[in-house]
Design an enzyme around this catalytic site. Structure first.
Site, PDB file in Angstrom:
ATOM      1  N   ARG A 211       0.854  -1.192   0.000  1.00 46.98           N
ATOM      2  CA  ARG A 211       0.000   0.000   0.000  1.00 46.98           C
ATOM      3  C   ARG A 211       0.888   1.239   0.000  1.00 46.98           C
ATOM      4  O   ARG A 211       1.710   1.410   0.911  1.00 46.98           O
ATOM      5  CB  ARG A 211      -0.863   0.049   1.263  1.00 46.98           C
ATOM      6  CG  ARG A 211      -1.673  -1.219   1.525  1.00 46.98           C
ATOM      7  CD  ARG A 211      -3.056  -1.090   0.970  1.00 46.98           C
ATOM      8  NE  ARG A 211      -3.774  -2.347   1.047  1.00 46.98           N
ATOM      9  CZ  ARG A 211      -4.892  -2.545   1.738  1.00 46.98           C
ATOM     10  NH1 ARG A 211      -5.413  -1.552   2.426  1.00 46.98           N
ATOM     11  NH2 ARG A 211      -5.496  -3.714   1.707  1.00 46.98           N
ATOM     12  N   GLU A 213       0.733   4.016   1.169  1.00 40.95           N
ATOM     13  CA  GLU A 213       0.193   4.943   2.167  1.00 40.95           C
ATOM     14  C   GLU A 213       1.067   6.196   2.165  1.00 40.95           C
ATOM     15  O   GLU A 213       2.283   6.108   2.244  1.00 40.95           O
ATOM     16  CB  GLU A 213       0.228   4.326   3.567  1.00 40.95           C
ATOM     17  CG  GLU A 213      -0.399   2.941   3.701  1.00 40.95           C
ATOM     18  CD  GLU A 213      -1.913   2.978   3.806  1.00 40.95           C
ATOM     19  OE1 GLU A 213      -2.477   4.090   3.764  1.00 40.95           O
ATOM     20  OE2 GLU A 213      -2.515   1.898   3.910  1.00 40.95           O
ATOM     21  N   ARG A 219       0.366   2.761  12.810  1.00 42.01           N
ATOM     22  CA  ARG A 219      -0.345   1.524  12.497  1.00 42.01           C
ATOM     23  C   ARG A 219      -0.424   1.215  11.008  1.00 42.01           C
ATOM     24  O   ARG A 219      -1.168   0.337  10.587  1.00 42.01           O
ATOM     25  CB  ARG A 219      -1.746   1.554  13.121  1.00 42.01           C
ATOM     26  CG  ARG A 219      -2.582   2.685  12.607  1.00 42.01           C
ATOM     27  CD  ARG A 219      -3.767   2.921  13.523  1.00 42.01           C
ATOM     28  NE  ARG A 219      -4.438   4.130  13.103  1.00 42.01           N
ATOM     29  CZ  ARG A 219      -5.498   4.155  12.320  1.00 42.01           C
ATOM     30  NH1 ARG A 219      -6.027   3.038  11.891  1.00 42.01           N
ATOM     31  NH2 ARG A 219      -6.046   5.296  11.971  1.00 42.01           N
ATOM     32  N   HIS A 220       0.337   1.949  10.201  1.00 47.01           N
ATOM     33  CA  HIS A 220       0.380   1.664   8.763  1.00 47.01           C
ATOM     34  C   HIS A 220       1.790   1.307   8.314  1.00 47.01           C
ATOM     35  O   HIS A 220       2.756   1.929   8.741  1.00 47.01           O
ATOM     36  CB  HIS A 220      -0.099   2.873   7.953  1.00 47.01           C
ATOM     37  CG  HIS A 220      -1.570   3.088   8.015  1.00 47.01           C
ATOM     38  ND1 HIS A 220      -2.139   3.962   8.890  1.00 47.01           N
ATOM     39  CD2 HIS A 220      -2.587   2.518   7.323  1.00 47.01           C
ATOM     40  CE1 HIS A 220      -3.464   3.936   8.741  1.00 47.01           C
ATOM     41  NE2 HIS A 220      -3.757   3.063   7.798  1.00 47.01           N
ATOM     42  N   GLU A 357      -8.661  -0.573  13.649  1.00 42.54           N
ATOM     43  CA  GLU A 357      -9.231  -1.580  12.746  1.00 42.54           C
ATOM     44  C   GLU A 357      -8.251  -2.741  12.572  1.00 42.54           C
ATOM     45  O   GLU A 357      -7.090  -2.548  12.261  1.00 42.54           O
ATOM     46  CB  GLU A 357      -9.509  -0.933  11.385  1.00 42.54           C
ATOM     47  CG  GLU A 357     -10.117  -1.903  10.406  1.00 42.54           C
ATOM     48  CD  GLU A 357     -10.184  -1.337   8.989  1.00 42.54           C
ATOM     49  OE1 GLU A 357     -10.592  -0.171   8.818  1.00 42.54           O
ATOM     50  OE2 GLU A 357      -9.829  -2.086   8.066  1.00 42.54           O
ATOM     51  N   SER A 360     -11.193  -6.054   7.836  1.00 37.92           N
ATOM     52  CA  SER A 360     -12.333  -5.596   7.032  1.00 37.92           C
ATOM     53  C   SER A 360     -12.827  -6.788   6.234  1.00 37.92           C
ATOM     54  O   SER A 360     -12.020  -7.568   5.719  1.00 37.92           O
ATOM     55  CB  SER A 360     -11.930  -4.499   6.051  1.00 37.92           C
ATOM     56  OG  SER A 360     -11.928  -3.248   6.688  1.00 37.92           O
ATOM     57  N   ARG A 408      -1.002  -5.895  12.630  1.00 38.60           N
ATOM     58  CA  ARG A 408      -1.928  -5.266  13.593  1.00 38.60           C
ATOM     59  C   ARG A 408      -2.394  -6.279  14.634  1.00 38.60           C
ATOM     60  O   ARG A 408      -2.628  -5.934  15.790  1.00 38.60           O
ATOM     61  CB  ARG A 408      -3.125  -4.667  12.866  1.00 38.60           C
ATOM     62  CG  ARG A 408      -2.720  -3.441  12.082  1.00 38.60           C
ATOM     63  CD  ARG A 408      -3.870  -2.503  11.879  1.00 38.60           C
ATOM     64  NE  ARG A 408      -3.474  -1.436  10.970  1.00 38.60           N
ATOM     65  CZ  ARG A 408      -4.321  -0.650  10.348  1.00 38.60           C
ATOM     66  NH1 ARG A 408      -5.630  -0.811  10.528  1.00 38.60           N
ATOM     67  NH2 ARG A 408      -3.888   0.288   9.555  1.00 38.60           N
TER      68      ARG A 408
HETATM   69  P1  ATP Z   1      -7.073   1.602   7.537  1.00 38.20           P
HETATM   70  O1  ATP Z   1      -8.420   2.253   7.392  1.00 38.20           O
HETATM   71  O2  ATP Z   1      -6.726   1.268   8.949  1.00 38.20           O
HETATM   72  O3  ATP Z   1      -5.977   2.311   6.810  1.00 38.20           O
HETATM   73  P2  ATP Z   1      -7.961  -0.093   5.419  1.00 38.20           P
HETATM   74  O4  ATP Z   1      -9.431  -0.072   5.653  1.00 38.20           O
HETATM   75  O5  ATP Z   1      -7.378   0.767   4.365  1.00 38.20           O
HETATM   76  O6  ATP Z   1      -7.200   0.168   6.805  1.00 38.20           O
HETATM   77  P3  ATP Z   1      -8.274  -2.720   4.360  1.00 38.20           P
HETATM   78  O7  ATP Z   1      -8.114  -2.473   2.925  1.00 38.20           O
HETATM   79  O8  ATP Z   1      -9.629  -2.863   4.914  1.00 38.20           O
HETATM   80  O9  ATP Z   1      -7.481  -1.592   5.157  1.00 38.20           O
HETATM   81  O10 ATP Z   1      -7.342  -3.982   4.732  1.00 38.20           O
HETATM   82  C1  ATP Z   1      -7.715  -5.025   5.622  1.00 38.20           C
HETATM   83  C2  ATP Z   1      -6.828  -5.043   6.851  1.00 38.20           C
HETATM   84  O11 ATP Z   1      -5.439  -5.044   6.481  1.00 38.20           O
HETATM   85  C3  ATP Z   1      -6.961  -3.805   7.719  1.00 38.20           C
HETATM   86  O12 ATP Z   1      -8.058  -3.941   8.603  1.00 38.20           O
HETATM   87  C4  ATP Z   1      -5.641  -3.785   8.458  1.00 38.20           C
HETATM   88  O13 ATP Z   1      -5.638  -4.696   9.539  1.00 38.20           O
HETATM   89  C5  ATP Z   1      -4.667  -4.307   7.419  1.00 38.20           C
HETATM   90  N1  ATP Z   1      -3.998  -3.201   6.734  1.00 38.20           N
HETATM   91  C6  ATP Z   1      -4.465  -2.485   5.705  1.00 38.20           C
HETATM   92  N2  ATP Z   1      -3.598  -1.538   5.323  1.00 38.20           N
HETATM   93  C7  ATP Z   1      -2.531  -1.671   6.135  1.00 38.20           C
HETATM   94  C8  ATP Z   1      -1.292  -0.988   6.225  1.00 38.20           C
HETATM   95  N3  ATP Z   1      -0.979  -0.006   5.401  1.00 38.20           N
HETATM   96  N4  ATP Z   1      -0.410  -1.376   7.176  1.00 38.20           N
HETATM   97  C9  ATP Z   1      -0.728  -2.389   8.001  1.00 38.20           C
HETATM   98  N5  ATP Z   1      -1.870  -3.080   7.963  1.00 38.20           N
HETATM   99  C10 ATP Z   1      -2.780  -2.732   7.042  1.00 38.20           C
HETATM  100 MG    MG Z   2     -10.746  -1.558   6.039  1.00 28.88          MG
END
Ligand code: ATP
Ligand code: MG
Length: 434
Positions: A211, A213, A219-220, A357, A360, A408
């Site tokens: 990702r 980000e 937490r990312h 979170e 999902s 996480r």
């Molecule tokens: P957030 O809103 O916390 O950024 P997200 O909704 O973008 O997460 P999802 O696409 O729903 O993330 O991904 C499913 C799960 O993968 C998340 O609930 C989280 O536990 C994990 N996850 C997602 N993005 C990341 C990240 N950049 N770093 C670490 N864990 C991640």
């Molecule tokens: Mg999510």
């Protein structure tokens, strides 16, 4: 190494060769100790200067901290030694001498910044607390695998180099694939659905997701480990049951198999396995409860995504793990199915733990026409996803699943302040090596 004995296995009365790192040299004058450390623990090596060969004493006591040595000698009982035994050496070999200046102190007496620790992970991992985290991480992943298998899921691995992202968007890392643009996959979403639609039916994957980000947060990560589930003939309730079972299994395994590691991390006394079912709160209830805490400057209204402070406030209010269900369809990705009796409501859910979170998931849209319309509404070109949508024309059962962030999970189980503590070599905005 032939005939090497682990320090933990050295029994009084034997002559052994142990090998490992020099944890410490303590010179008390006439007598001196070298503490040797290996993966099983530490052992004391005793030097009585007057009674031993000068060369042997010089080698044993002149060696720098963290050098790799092997020591051969008799194991004696010694109640005053930390492990109740000590070695009286016949020979000491310096296999790999360490520089006298170390970038961080593996004995942990001197604290180091996280960035220094991550730059020198090999040295950092010589600390028992850091080892404990990764030993527990391994136990957690093993427990997840085991629980999935009990739930009749097949482990799969899917491509990480892809032509199109799962959801498109700015979160993708582009790469060059033989002159053609490609991407690092942000989630196994589409692939795991394609396999759930075969008669393999129930699958799981533990693998990397990428990702882009934009911001560093505690937490990312830009490369994370996703624990994914997808099951045919499952709805969102079933997927929540599986998520709950896997998370609970991870806690149980840590409680059962990682007592020493929890002691090392000072968590043993307070460690709790979540009990009973995780509450399932609707999105509507969630925003009402967040608003009622008064923690936010602006009240949330239907359709808002939950801001980080909102998640924190709700987590403090509810405590423990809970699901948020029935999200507005527009916030959740298009491949998540809406409720049959209300198109504004999606079957998407999040599992919170408790302020963050963790998961999902949701039931997926398995009807071809609805799915293609979803791509268009999202501004994505359905033709680019034809490899995926096509299979929905050849018998696609209803199915549901989730993605659970591996780091996480470790972070919440061990209450780590920063997700980077749960990864050996984290990738973030500043960090591309090591
Ligand atoms: P957030 O809103 O916390 O950024 P997200 O909704 O973008 O997460 P999802 O696409 O729903 O993330 O991904 C499913 C799960 O993968 C998340 O609930 C989280 O536990 C994990 N996850 C997602 N993005 C990341 C990240 N950049 N770093 C670490 N864990 C991640
Ligand atoms: Mg999510």
């Amino acid at each position: 190494m032939q005939d090497r004995t682990y320090t933990a296995d050295a029994e009084p009365g034997e002559t052994v060769t142990v090998a490992g790192w020099v944890h410490e040299v303590r010179d008390l004058g006439g007598i001196a100790f070298l503490i040797l450390r290996d993966t099983t623990g530490r052992i004391q090596v005793k030097f009585e200067k007057d009674e031993m060969d000068d060369d042997l004493v010089e080698t044993g006591l002149g060696v720098t901290r963290e050098s790799v040595v092997s020591v051969t000698g008799a194991v004696d009982e010694e109640p005053r030694a930390p492990t109740g035994v000590e070695i009286v050496p016949d020979s000491v070999d310096v296999i790999s001498a360490a520089d006298p200046e170390l970038p961080l102190d593996p004995s942990g007496k001197v604290d180091a910044e996280l960035s220094t620790r991550l730059d020198n992970r090999t040295l950092d991992l010589r600390k028992s607390e850091v080892q404990a985290i990764f030993s527990i991480r391994a136990t957690i992943l093993e427990a997840a695998r085991e629980r999935f298998r009990e739930l009749r899921c097949t482990e799969i691995t899917t491509p990480k180099i892809v032509a199109t992202g799962t959801e498109g968007g700015t979160e993708l890392f582009p790469i060059t694939y033989f002159g053609q643009e490609a991407f690092m996959n942000q989630s196994p979403q589409l692939f795991k659905q394609l396999i759930a639609g075969s008669n393999v039916e129930r699958v799981f994957e533990i693998g990397p997701i990428f990702r882009a980000e934009e911001h560093n947060t505690p937490r990312h990560l830009n490369e994370a480990t996703s624990i994914d589930f997808e099951g045919a003939f499952c709805d969102h309730h079933d997927a929540m049951d599986v998520a709950e079972a896997v998370v609970t299994a991870a806690y149980e395994a840590v409680a059962e198999n990682c007592r020493d590691e929890l002691e090392t991390l000072d968590l043993a006394d307070d460690f709790e396995v979540p009990e009973g079912d995780f509450p399932r709160l609707s999105y509507e209830e969630a925003i009402e409860r967040i608003n009622a805490t008064g923690e936010l400057d602006d009240q949330l209204v239907w359709g808002d995504d939950l801001p980080t402070e909102g998640e924190k406030a709700l987590g403090d209010d509810v405590g423990g793990h809970y699901f948020i269900t029935d999200w507005p369809s527009e916030i959740k990705p298009f491949y998540i199915k809406d409720h049959d009796d209300d198109e504004q409501l999606s079957t998407g859910f999040d599992l919170m733990a408790p302020r963050m979170e963790l998961v999902s998931g949701g039931q997926r849209e398995h009807r071809y026409e609805h799915l293609v319309a979803g791509f268009e509404q999202q501004g994505l070109d359905p033709d680019q996803f034809e490899y995926y949508t096509k299979m929905f024309r050849y018998g696609m059962p209803p199915h549901a699943g989730f993605g659970l962030g591996g780091e996480r999970l470790v972070m919440t189980i061990l209450d780590l302040p920063n997700i980077r503590e749960a990864v050996l070599f984290p990738r973030d905005r500043q960090r591309l090596s090591p």
